[in-house]
Design an enzyme around this catalytic site. Structure first.
Site, mmCIF file in Angstrom:
data_model
loop_
_atom_site.group_PDB
_atom_site.id
_atom_site.type_symbol
_atom_site.label_atom_id
_atom_site.label_comp_id
_atom_site.label_asym_id
_atom_site.label_seq_id
_atom_site.Cartn_x
_atom_site.Cartn_y
_atom_site.Cartn_z
ATOM 1 N N SER A 182 0.831 -1.207 0.000
ATOM 2 C CA SER A 182 0.000 0.000 0.000
ATOM 3 C C SER A 182 0.865 1.256 0.000
ATOM 4 O O SER A 182 1.717 1.440 0.868
ATOM 5 C CB SER A 182 -0.907 0.009 1.228
ATOM 6 O OG SER A 182 -1.507 1.280 1.327
ATOM 7 N N HIS A 224 -1.205 -0.890 -4.280
ATOM 8 C CA HIS A 224 -2.499 -0.551 -3.689
ATOM 9 C C HIS A 224 -2.564 0.953 -3.404
ATOM 10 O O HIS A 224 -1.701 1.499 -2.714
ATOM 11 C CB HIS A 224 -2.669 -1.363 -2.405
ATOM 12 C CG HIS A 224 -4.013 -1.275 -1.772
ATOM 13 N ND1 HIS A 224 -5.118 -1.959 -2.248
ATOM 14 C CD2 HIS A 224 -4.442 -0.577 -0.691
ATOM 15 C CE1 HIS A 224 -6.167 -1.689 -1.474
ATOM 16 N NE2 HIS A 224 -5.785 -0.855 -0.521
ATOM 17 N N ASP A 255 -4.747 3.884 -1.826
ATOM 18 C CA ASP A 255 -5.846 4.149 -0.898
ATOM 19 C C ASP A 255 -6.388 5.556 -1.091
ATOM 20 O O ASP A 255 -5.744 6.543 -0.714
ATOM 21 C CB ASP A 255 -5.348 3.974 0.544
ATOM 22 C CG ASP A 255 -5.198 2.511 0.909
ATOM 23 O OD1 ASP A 255 -6.189 1.763 0.736
ATOM 24 O OD2 ASP A 255 -4.109 2.112 1.350
ATOM 25 N N MET A 266 -8.985 8.373 -0.176
ATOM 26 C CA MET A 266 -9.834 8.754 0.973
ATOM 27 C C MET A 266 -10.364 10.168 0.785
ATOM 28 O O MET A 266 -9.627 11.043 0.320
ATOM 29 C CB MET A 266 -9.018 8.697 2.267
ATOM 30 C CG MET A 266 -8.371 7.350 2.510
ATOM 31 S SD MET A 266 -7.567 7.292 4.119
ATOM 32 C CE MET A 266 -6.753 5.696 4.012
ATOM 33 N N HIS A 287 -8.412 1.557 -4.213
ATOM 34 C CA HIS A 287 -9.374 1.277 -3.150
ATOM 35 C C HIS A 287 -10.043 2.603 -2.792
ATOM 36 O O HIS A 287 -9.431 3.459 -2.151
ATOM 37 C CB HIS A 287 -8.592 0.683 -1.964
ATOM 38 C CG HIS A 287 -9.413 0.396 -0.751
ATOM 39 N ND1 HIS A 287 -8.841 0.105 0.470
ATOM 40 C CD2 HIS A 287 -10.752 0.353 -0.557
ATOM 41 C CE1 HIS A 287 -9.787 -0.101 1.368
ATOM 42 N NE2 HIS A 287 -10.969 0.049 0.771
ATOM 43 N N MET A 331 -12.184 4.715 -0.778
ATOM 44 C CA MET A 331 -12.871 4.896 0.510
ATOM 45 C C MET A 331 -13.540 6.260 0.462
ATOM 46 O O MET A 331 -13.153 7.201 1.163
ATOM 47 C CB MET A 331 -11.854 4.783 1.655
ATOM 48 C CG MET A 331 -11.394 3.343 1.872
ATOM 49 S SD MET A 331 -9.871 3.233 2.821
ATOM 50 C CE MET A 331 -8.693 3.459 1.503
ATOM 51 N N MET A 369 -11.927 -5.747 4.607
ATOM 52 C CA MET A 369 -11.148 -4.863 5.492
ATOM 53 C C MET A 369 -10.917 -5.571 6.819
ATOM 54 O O MET A 369 -11.860 -6.027 7.458
ATOM 55 C CB MET A 369 -11.901 -3.555 5.767
ATOM 56 C CG MET A 369 -11.916 -2.541 4.644
ATOM 57 S SD MET A 369 -10.302 -2.080 3.982
ATOM 58 C CE MET A 369 -9.454 -1.448 5.441
ATOM 59 N N PHE A 411 -6.619 4.652 8.048
ATOM 60 C CA PHE A 411 -5.234 4.848 8.459
ATOM 61 C C PHE A 411 -4.425 3.565 8.260
ATOM 62 O O PHE A 411 -4.968 2.469 8.399
ATOM 63 C CB PHE A 411 -5.159 5.247 9.939
ATOM 64 C CG PHE A 411 -5.983 6.471 10.227
ATOM 65 C CD1 PHE A 411 -5.454 7.743 10.006
ATOM 66 C CD2 PHE A 411 -7.292 6.354 10.664
ATOM 67 C CE1 PHE A 411 -6.221 8.885 10.231
ATOM 68 C CE2 PHE A 411 -8.073 7.485 10.895
ATOM 69 C CZ PHE A 411 -7.541 8.752 10.673
ATOM 70 N N GLY A 412 -3.137 3.741 7.963
ATOM 71 C CA GLY A 412 -2.223 2.609 7.921
ATOM 72 C C GLY A 412 -1.712 2.305 9.316
ATOM 73 O O GLY A 412 -1.933 3.075 10.260
ATOM 74 N N ASP A 442 -7.106 -6.575 3.636
ATOM 75 C CA ASP A 442 -6.456 -5.272 3.742
ATOM 76 C C ASP A 442 -6.545 -4.735 5.165
ATOM 77 O O ASP A 442 -7.637 -4.496 5.674
ATOM 78 C CB ASP A 442 -7.147 -4.303 2.762
ATOM 79 C CG ASP A 442 -6.536 -2.913 2.748
ATOM 80 O OD1 ASP A 442 -5.490 -2.692 3.380
ATOM 81 O OD2 ASP A 442 -7.122 -2.022 2.087
ATOM 82 N N GLY A 443 -5.369 -4.544 5.778
ATOM 83 C CA GLY A 443 -5.320 -3.935 7.107
ATOM 84 C C GLY A 443 -4.610 -4.821 8.109
ATOM 85 O O GLY A 443 -5.082 -5.913 8.430
ATOM 86 N N SER A 483 2.317 -0.935 6.176
ATOM 87 C CA SER A 483 3.424 -0.878 7.134
ATOM 88 C C SER A 483 4.196 -2.196 7.184
ATOM 89 O O SER A 483 5.397 -2.197 7.451
ATOM 90 C CB SER A 483 2.906 -0.475 8.521
ATOM 91 O OG SER A 483 1.757 -1.214 8.842
#
Ligand code: DX5
Ligand code: ZN
Length: 239
Positions: free
Chosen positions: A11, A36, A38, A40, A69, A71, A146, A152-153, A184-185, A207
């Site tokens: 990500s 990936h 993200d 937002m 993705h 969001m 999810m 947030f990462g 994811d997550g 991360s």
């Protein structure tokens, strides 16, 4: 026959945003399958990140899949812009779509920048049951489960989502679909095997790849360690 290879999707949320093009090239060279992205909007989730202009700017830096993705609320207003910018997949949240069936049809109707069509995905927040997508599964190229609350990462994996992965894998198998299950997550080298065993085949990690203590800046080592863990644990696949 359904024998998907595991796909690793680092990500960009965990990347150094001041050097985003370089980070994309480094992840590409390190063997990432998908990158990936993200997106937002500060409404669906309490954070803001990238829009189509950033996808367009990154597109020349890699030929890997840009896995977007979304969001965001009202994703139908933006999906065509993301496709034009060079997105390869567009995943919308079931919780953000009042007309999910129509939204997925819209995405499947978008032309891919290199020919064919964009892939359509749907994402479920940790509390959303698999039943929410039972009647649109045939319109999904991928389902993104999810395993943290989006926004947030670097958050901790929520183990209660594991039965959802198993339930979805059974549904996909029963209907003989090629749909990918992306998780994811909080996915890291220490938990990827159990998720692969549950039925996931596509693994987002921010991360866990870009800010890992264990692997430092060696993205290739992180990706290959995660890939071999996943490969060995996907025992549900056809021979
Ligand atoms: C969270 C994002 C994730 C995030 C994952 O809202 O959807 O893709 O980047 O980051 P990690 O792997 O650090 O949990
Ligand atoms: Zn994501």
């Amino acid at each position: 026959m359904n024998r998907p290879a595991p796909l690793l999707a680092p990500s960009l949320l965990s990347a150094d945003f001041a050097r985003l093009g370089e980070e994309v090239r480094a992840l590409d060279q390190a063997g990432a399958d998908w990158l990936h992205v993200d997106v937002m909007d500060g409404r669906f989730v309490p954070n803001l990140t990238f829009g189509p202009l950033v996808v367009e700017a990154l597109r020349p830096h890699t030929s890997r899949v840009l896995d977007c993705h979304l969001m965001i609320e009202e994703p139908e207003r933006y999906v065509a812009d993301f496709a034009r910018a060079g997105a390869d997949t567009l995943t919308v949240h079931v919780e953000a779509c009042r007309h999910l069936h129509r939204n997925l049809q819209q995405i499947q109707g978008l032309k891919h920048h290199a020919g064919g069509r964009v892939l359509a995905g749907v994402s479920l927040n940790p509390h959303t049951p698999i039943a929410a997508i039972a009647h649109v599964l045939e319109l999904c190229d991928l389902v993104l489960i999810m395993s943290v609350n989006p926004g947030f990462g670097g958050q901790k994996f929520i183990p209660q989502v594991r039965p959802k992965i198993r339930e979805l894998r059974a549904m996909i198998r029963e209907r003989n679909l090629p749909t990918r299950i992306e998780v994811d997550g909080g996915v890291i080298v220490d938990n990827i095997a159990e998720l692969a065993g549950d039925g996931a085949d596509t693994f987002v990690s921010g991360s866990g790849i870009l800010r890992s203590e264990r692997f430092g800046r060696d993205y290739a080592a992180a990706i290959s360690a995660m890939r071999s863990q996943a490969e060995a644990a996907m025992t549900w696949r056809d021979p």
